[in-house]
Design a protein around this motif. Structure first.
Motif, mmCIF file in Angstrom:
data_model
loop_
_atom_site.group_PDB
_atom_site.id
_atom_site.type_symbol
_atom_site.label_atom_id
_atom_site.label_comp_id
_atom_site.label_asym_id
_atom_site.label_seq_id
_atom_site.Cartn_x
_atom_site.Cartn_y
_atom_site.Cartn_z
ATOM 1 N N ASN A 255 0.713 -1.325 0.038
ATOM 2 C CA ASN A 255 -0.075 0.028 -0.052
ATOM 3 C C ASN A 255 1.044 1.183 0.173
ATOM 4 N N ARG A 256 2.160 1.288 -0.384
ATOM 5 C CA ARG A 256 2.832 2.324 -0.575
ATOM 6 C C ARG A 256 3.770 2.347 -1.844
ATOM 7 N N LEU A 257 3.886 3.705 -2.251
ATOM 8 C CA LEU A 257 5.029 3.827 -3.466
ATOM 9 C C LEU A 257 6.051 4.805 -2.922
ATOM 10 N N ALA A 258 7.166 4.593 -2.909
ATOM 11 C CA ALA A 258 8.160 5.380 -2.434
ATOM 12 C C ALA A 258 9.099 5.824 -3.808
ATOM 13 N N ILE A 259 9.254 6.700 -4.275
ATOM 14 C CA ILE A 259 10.168 7.133 -5.415
ATOM 15 C C ILE A 259 11.285 8.135 -5.184
ATOM 16 N N HIS A 260 12.601 7.312 -4.994
ATOM 17 C CA HIS A 260 13.899 8.211 -4.898
ATOM 18 C C HIS A 260 14.368 8.761 -6.318
ATOM 19 N N SER A 261 14.398 10.152 -6.341
ATOM 20 C CA SER A 261 14.855 10.553 -7.565
ATOM 21 C C SER A 261 16.165 11.624 -7.409
ATOM 22 N N ARG A 262 17.119 11.255 -8.382
ATOM 23 C CA ARG A 262 18.343 12.290 -8.032
ATOM 24 C C ARG A 262 18.776 12.498 -9.553
ATOM 25 N N PHE A 263 19.408 13.625 -9.573
ATOM 26 C CA PHE A 263 19.960 14.095 -10.955
ATOM 27 C C PHE A 263 20.995 15.249 -10.553
ATOM 28 N N ALA A 264 21.813 15.593 -11.445
ATOM 29 C CA ALA A 264 22.760 16.701 -11.421
ATOM 30 C C ALA A 264 22.536 17.354 -12.610
ATOM 31 N N LEU A 265 22.366 18.958 -12.568
ATOM 32 C CA LEU A 265 22.457 19.816 -13.736
ATOM 33 C C LEU A 265 23.738 20.265 -13.851
ATOM 34 N N PRO A 266 24.327 19.730 -15.118
ATOM 35 C CA PRO A 266 25.839 20.115 -15.074
ATOM 36 C C PRO A 266 25.923 21.447 -14.935
ATOM 37 N N GLY A 267 27.029 21.843 -14.409
ATOM 38 C CA GLY A 267 27.474 23.185 -14.373
ATOM 39 C C GLY A 267 27.337 24.229 -15.668
#
Length: 404
Positions: A255-267
């Motif tokens: 009964n649960r959704l967990a969404i880990h999101s990561r990204f890096a906008l390049p300089g």
């Protein structure tokens, strides 16, 4: 750990008494198990005078604080493969807990206690023996011959995906929901709405990418007796230039959704992009009469009735704190709790999204109007640094507002 109980209830799924509630042990609770082989550790509960094997699942965790996948080249595991790491998690089901064992034998190498909201704690025991392997995974991720996801199914809900895309949600049905007699409907949700936007050379000329521009590719799936984990990557390009790669780790439970999101906008993107923002929201389908409250707006309450009241406008003006939750309840056997977490050290601004308008168009969507569209918008996303956030959705039949 023998001889002492460590009280810990880190996650609970806000379910009714008839539903299971997955809890997580970590940190100090597991420190005496660090380094031991997980294939030689059983978890059991003491019931009716004997220790019985219970469902449990070890989640390997990365050094940076998200689920570890061997196919994720940008992530390092905290600990050795196949052994309990210092950041690992142990999932158990609260309903499987038992009584305290009066005299632990030599086989018992750990005692874990789980608080029960003021009631007597329930106990789990870690045993030095191979775990029972016969438990059926509660989450089914159906995929086609090419590996594209078709649907997600548990005993309580079914979520369909459009075009094999994890970010394009189709029909969502919940077993306990009671539809109004005059509005029988097949789906509770219209869609998941994701938006990445930024000004191009100036804040006035903004470019917006939605779900339709994102095509996540599944890299790895891990199935277990309490959760299914999915690792997917999405490459985002603007004007032929790869702006970023989004890494998503999905932790899918009953009964649960967990969404880990990561990204890096390049300089280098800072020379082109201005004021990057991200939005994540869920659009309900004709959920008139449903109510919403948040942890940061006090006693104020939003009611889905096709218009924005003064109270609801006041709720929208309040910034979202780092520790937060919002509760959304149809009053008809389906409720949702959402949380948004950021990595420490980022001065990320967040605000509530709440739209209640049967005529407002905001693509991508399948049904006209926002009834309602609820979520969060994030700004001050840094360039040149890894940006991380966690969005959680908990489903329940529980009535959050029974006093009314």
């Amino acid at each position: 750990m023998t001889g002492r109980a460590l009280l810990l209830a880190l996650f609970w799924l806000l379910a009714g008494t008839a539903q299971s509630a997955v809890a997580t042990f970590q940190g100090e609770a597991l420190e005496d198990l660090t380094g031991l082989r997980t294939d030689r550790l059983e978890v059991a509960a003491y019931r009716d005078g004997e220790l019985r094997s219970v469902r449990h699942q070890w989640l390997a965790w990365s050094q940076r604080g998200w689920p570890y996948f061997s196919e994720d080249d940008d992530s390092r595991r905290a600990g050795e493969t196949g052994r309990v790491g210092p950041r690992d998690r142990l999932l158990v089901d609260h309903a499987d807990g038992g009584e305290r064992l009066p005299s632990p034998g030599q086989e018992v190498i750990g005692e874990l206690a789980l608080d029960s909201d003021g009631e007597r704690p329930v106990y789990f025991y870690v045993l030095a023996r191979p775990p029972f392997q016969g438990f059926t995974p509660p989450v089914t991720l159906e995929r086609d011959d090419d590996g594209d996801p078709l649907s997600l199914r548990t005993a309580d809900y079914r979520l369909e995906f459009l075009d094999g895309n994890l970010f394009q949600w189709g029909d969502f049905t919940y077993r306990h929901y009671r539809a109004p007699d005059d509005k029988p409907q097949r789906t509770l949700l219209d869609s998941l709405k994701l938006r990445l936007s930024a000004g191009v050379f100036s804040e006035g000329a903004r470019l917006t990418l939605t779900n339709e521009n994102l095509d996540p590719q599944i890299q790895q799936v891990i199935e277990g007796p309490l959760a299914t984990l999915v690792y997917a990557t999405t490459r985002v390009r603007v004007a032929g230039l790869r702006v970023l790669t989004v890494h998503n780790h999905f932790v899918l439970m009953e009964n649960r959704l967990a969404i880990h999101s990561r990204f890096a906008l390049p300089g280098i993107a800072a020379t082109v992009l201005r004021d990057p923002r991200a939005r994540v929201s869920v659009d309900g389908h004709d959920l008139q009469g449903a109510r919403l409250r948040t942890s940061w707006t006090g006693e104020r309450e939003a009611v889905v009735d096709g218009r924005l009241s003064d109270t609801e406008r006041a709720m929208l003006r309040r910034p979202v704190p780092a520790e937060n939750w919002l509760r959304f309840d149809t009053g008809r056997g389906f409720a949702l709790l959402a949380r948004l977490h950021f990595a420490e050290g980022f001065d990320t601004g967040a605000r509530l999204i709440y739209q209640d308008d049967p005529d407002l168009e905001e693509t991508p969507e399948r049904f006209p109007g926002q009834q309602p569209n609820v979520g969060f918008e994030m700004d001050r996303i840094p360039f040149g640094e890894r940006f991380y956030f966690l969005a959680e959705l908990h489903f329940s039949e529980k009535n959050y507002f029974p006093e009314d």
